[in-house]
Design a protein around this motif. Structure first.
Motif, short mmCIF file in Angstrom:
data_model
loop_
_atom_site.label_atom_id
_atom_site.label_comp_id
_atom_site.label_asym_id
_atom_site.label_seq_id
_atom_site.Cartn_x
_atom_site.Cartn_y
_atom_site.Cartn_z
N THR A 103 6.13 10.35 13.31
CA THR A 103 5.23 10.61 14.43
C THR A 103 4.79 9.29 15.02
OG1 THR A 103 4.41 12.67 13.44
CG2 THR A 103 3.06 11.65 15.16
N VAL A 104 5.06 9.10 16.30
CA VAL A 104 4.63 7.90 17.02
C VAL A 104 3.53 8.30 17.99
CG1 VAL A 104 5.33 5.99 18.50
CG2 VAL A 104 6.95 6.93 16.83
N THR A 105 2.40 7.61 17.93
CA THR A 105 1.25 7.90 18.78
C THR A 105 0.97 6.72 19.68
OG1 THR A 105 0.30 9.28 17.04
CG2 THR A 105 -1.17 8.59 18.82
N VAL A 106 0.83 6.99 20.97
CA VAL A 106 0.54 5.96 21.96
C VAL A 106 -0.74 6.34 22.69
CG1 VAL A 106 1.31 4.77 24.05
CG2 VAL A 106 2.96 5.31 22.24
N THR A 107 -1.68 5.42 22.79
CA THR A 107 -2.90 5.63 23.57
C THR A 107 -2.90 4.64 24.72
OG1 THR A 107 -4.17 4.12 22.18
CG2 THR A 107 -4.19 6.44 21.57
N LEU A 139 11.01 5.50 23.00
CA LEU A 139 10.43 6.30 21.92
C LEU A 139 11.15 7.64 21.77
CD1 LEU A 139 6.61 5.63 22.46
CD2 LEU A 139 8.18 4.48 20.90
N ILE A 140 11.38 8.31 22.89
CA ILE A 140 12.06 9.61 22.83
C ILE A 140 13.51 9.44 22.40
CG2 ILE A 140 12.74 11.63 24.18
CD1 ILE A 140 10.25 11.15 25.92
N GLY A 141 14.17 8.38 22.90
CA GLY A 141 15.55 8.12 22.49
C GLY A 141 15.67 7.87 21.01
N ASN A 142 14.74 7.12 20.43
CA ASN A 142 14.76 6.89 18.98
C ASN A 142 14.59 8.19 18.22
OD1 ASN A 142 15.17 4.16 19.11
ND2 ASN A 142 13.00 3.61 18.91
N ALA A 143 13.65 9.03 18.69
CA ALA A 143 13.42 10.30 18.00
C ALA A 143 14.67 11.17 18.02
CB ALA A 143 12.24 11.03 18.64
N LEU A 144 15.34 11.24 19.16
CA LEU A 144 16.56 12.05 19.25
C LEU A 144 17.69 11.42 18.42
CD1 LEU A 144 16.50 12.93 23.05
CD2 LEU A 144 16.01 14.46 21.15
N GLN A 145 17.77 10.10 18.42
CA GLN A 145 18.87 9.43 17.73
C GLN A 145 18.79 9.62 16.22
OE1 GLN A 145 19.05 5.25 18.53
NE2 GLN A 145 20.94 4.93 17.38
N ASN A 181 -16.78 4.57 24.90
CA ASN A 181 -17.08 4.76 26.32
C ASN A 181 -15.84 4.56 27.19
OD1 ASN A 181 -19.81 5.10 25.64
ND2 ASN A 181 -20.13 2.88 25.67
N SER A 182 -14.73 5.18 26.82
CA SER A 182 -13.50 5.06 27.58
C SER A 182 -12.74 6.37 27.50
CB SER A 182 -12.64 3.91 27.03
OG SER A 182 -12.31 4.15 25.68
N THR A 183 -11.79 6.50 28.42
CA THR A 183 -10.94 7.69 28.48
C THR A 183 -9.50 7.24 28.35
OG1 THR A 183 -12.55 8.78 29.92
CG2 THR A 183 -10.32 9.71 29.81
N HIS A 184 -8.73 7.92 27.50
CA HIS A 184 -7.36 7.54 27.24
C HIS A 184 -6.43 8.74 27.40
CE1 HIS A 184 -9.34 4.14 25.40
NE2 HIS A 184 -8.18 3.55 25.19
N LEU A 185 -5.17 8.42 27.66
CA LEU A 185 -4.11 9.41 27.53
C LEU A 185 -3.48 9.24 26.16
CD1 LEU A 185 -2.24 9.65 30.95
CD2 LEU A 185 -4.16 11.00 30.08
N LEU A 186 -3.35 10.33 25.46
CA LEU A 186 -2.80 10.32 24.10
C LEU A 186 -1.42 10.97 24.13
CD1 LEU A 186 -3.43 9.67 21.09
CD2 LEU A 186 -4.23 12.02 20.89
N PHE A 187 -0.39 10.19 23.82
CA PHE A 187 0.98 10.69 23.80
C PHE A 187 1.51 10.64 22.37
CE2 PHE A 187 5.53 9.55 23.74
CZ PHE A 187 6.06 10.71 24.30
N LYS A 188 2.11 11.74 21.94
CA LYS A 188 2.69 11.83 20.61
C LYS A 188 4.13 12.32 20.71
CE LYS A 188 -1.40 12.72 17.73
NZ LYS A 188 -2.01 13.65 16.75
N VAL A 189 5.01 11.68 19.95
CA VAL A 189 6.37 12.17 19.80
C VAL A 189 6.61 12.38 18.30
CG1 VAL A 189 7.19 9.77 19.91
CG2 VAL A 189 8.81 11.66 20.14
N ASN A 190 6.86 13.62 17.95
CA ASN A 190 7.03 14.00 16.56
C ASN A 190 8.43 14.54 16.36
OD1 ASN A 190 6.78 16.55 14.51
ND2 ASN A 190 5.56 14.82 13.81
N ASP A 191 9.12 14.03 15.33
CA ASP A 191 10.47 14.51 15.06
C ASP A 191 10.60 14.89 13.60
OD1 ASP A 191 11.58 12.25 13.35
OD2 ASP A 191 11.09 11.10 15.15
N THR A 192 11.65 15.63 13.29
CA THR A 192 11.95 16.04 11.91
C THR A 192 13.17 15.28 11.41
OG1 THR A 192 13.31 17.87 12.75
CG2 THR A 192 10.99 18.35 12.29
N GLY A 193 13.22 13.99 11.77
CA GLY A 193 14.38 13.19 11.44
C GLY A 193 14.37 12.63 10.04
N ILE A 194 15.13 11.53 9.87
CA ILE A 194 15.35 10.98 8.54
C ILE A 194 14.13 10.24 8.01
CG2 ILE A 194 17.83 10.79 8.90
CD1 ILE A 194 17.48 7.92 9.66
#
Length: 477
Positions: A466-470, A355-361, A388-401
């Motif tokens: 913006t890619v969001t992963v839970t 995910l991070i590699g795509n954002a940078l590329q 009734n659950s707990t999650h980790l929320l990860f977001k990668v946001n870029d200003t790409g094409i």
């Protein structure tokens, strides 16, 4: 996947059959109801004809041709009792005055000629005191009526009104509705069970073919790894020998360049084979990776450190934001494991690297790539999370094409790549995007699903992605 397809097939089969059964039941109900009404109307008209033939007409004034009906001779005495299931008769004068009736109480409804039959509502016991709860709570009486004007020449002798209880229509109709509803439910259950069974039978050859295809992919990928590795090793050995024999003028100079091209292509082919093998193992369920507590914050820091070089080369602003726990949280054990999930370390590294590699590329020089990691409780009502659950929320946001809207539904398809010509951006970015295999996001989705999480992509052409992963902190085994 096959179970979901089987459920959809069974559901569609059941839904279509339910609509057809509902239309059939509605048709049967309307036909039976109209038949009952028609039969009652025929009965009422027949009674009218019989009574008209039995009327005793007496001359009153022969000079003027006046006549009248002998009520005493024509109609029997009123017994003052009336059954709810028999036909009642009423005779009215030409002026509409009730002269004779089989009913114990007058109906007190407007009089008008009607041979086609009509349904009227009569409030029973309406001559009683409205303060008497027993009478005021009596339900209204429904009657089917036919009213005939009786006349000799142009002289109206009176009006004959024939009434029939309407419950002989409503009662069979209600019973028919109950029978149809029970039959509909039984048939629908049978159809659903049959649809589930038949859809399973229909999916068996598809499932077998898919299993064979997955097995072939896994076997082929596994068998290709060894020769590819061997080719890569031989190329590296050849390059090493060329470096040692640089003084030998008999070796053409272009050999080194050709061997480097072969090495790059072999590395790319090896990566593709590894990706295919990973997806094949995930599809077949033979993956043996173990799951254990993984501190995602530490994992992300390692990935960011590895990707920092590419961000520096492209002059991209690269940042990681870890959302701190709330001040009210004081449990030291929970604070120490605030960003910890149960998962596979290697898979999660691969997920975030993709995910991070795509954002940078796909972000041009001078752009920004922002990472964010937060712990989300169920009370936050984040869309898509289980209750009734707990999650980790990860977001990668870029200003790409960005990604065109029409490409978003197919973004996670295997070997699918967005056409770089549609972006109308710099040719260098388009050239970089062409080097991918189209499996990065498919692998990311497989990893997220393997951890019982969810992944979303929001993007617009020219405005970034913006890619969001839970990821659930703990998940069902």
């Amino acid at each position: 996947m096959f179970q979901a397809t089987r459920r959809r097939l069974a559901l569609w089969y059941t839904a279509v059959t339910a609509v057809l059964l509902l239309l059939f039941a509605s048709g049967v109900y309307l036909y039976v109801r109209s038949t009952l009404i028609e039969r009652i109307d025929d009965t009422l008209n027949h009674v009218v004809e019989v009574v008209e033939r039995s009327l005793i007409i007496e001359a009153v004034n022969s000079d003027f041709g006046q006549s009248r009906i002998n009520i005493d001779a024509t109609f029997r005495d009123n017994t003052d009792t009336a059954e709810d299931d028999h036909i009642d008769l009423e005779w009215f004068s030409p002026t509409g005055e009730l002269l004779w009736s089989t009913l114990s109480q007058p109906l007190n409804i407007p009089l008008h000629a009607n041979r086609t039959g009509e349904t009227v509502k009569v409030l029973r016991n309406q001559d009683k005191s409205i303060q008497n709860f027993e009478y005021s709570s009596t339900p209204p009486l429904l009657l089917r009526q036919v009213t005939e004007r009786v006349q000799v020449g142009r002289q109206v002798l009176g009006y004959l009104r024939v009434s029939h209880p309407w419950f002989e229509v409503t009662k069979p109709s209600r019973e028919l509705i109950v029978d149809l509803a029970l039959s509909f439910g039984l048939m629908l259950f049978s159809v659903a069970a049959s649809g589930w069974f038949l859809s399973g039978k229909a999916m068996e050859p598809v499932h077998e073919s898919y299993q064979r295809l997955k097995q072939f992919t896994a076997d082929a990928s596994h068998e290709l790894r060894s020769p590819i590795t061997l080719i890569q090793t031989n190329v590296q050995v050849a390059l090493s020998e060329l470096e040692l024999s640089e003084a030998d003028s008999s070796i053409p100079s272009h050999y080194r360049q050709q061997l480097k091209v072969v090495e790059r292509l072999t590395q790319r082919l090896g990566k593709l084979v590894n990706d295919l093998l990973f997806l094949a193992r995930q599809d077949s369920g033979i993956s043996k990776e173990s799951f254990s507590p993984c501190p995602v914050d530490a994992l992300l820091m390692e990935v960011v450190e590895e990707q920092q070089l590419l961000a520096t080369e492209k002059k991209i602003t690269f940042s990681l934001d870890l959302i701190d726990p709330p001040v009210c949280e004081t449990d030291p054990e929970l604070l120490d494991n605030w960003f910890t999930v149960v998962g596979n370390w290697d898979q999660l590294v691969r997920l975030f690297t993709n995910l991070i590699g795509n954002a940078l590329q796909y972000t041009p020089s001078g752009g920004c790539v922002n990472l964010e990691l937060a712990r989300v409780e169920a009370t936050n009502r984040v869309s898509g999370l289980r209750s009734n659950s707990t999650h980790l929320l990860f977001k990668v946001n870029d200003t790409g094409i960005g990604i065109p809207a029409e490409a978003l539904p197919r973004l996670f398809d295997r070997f699918y790549r967005v056409d770089p010509a549609r972006t109308h951006t710099a040719k260098s970015i388009a050239t970089q995007s062409a080097t991918g295999s189209g499996l990065g996001l498919a692998i990311a989705q497989a990893i997220v699903e393997n951890h019982q999480g969810q992944i979303y992509v929001e993007s617009a052409l020219g405005s970034g992605t913006t890619v969001t992963v839970t990821l659930p902190v703990t998940f069902d085994s």
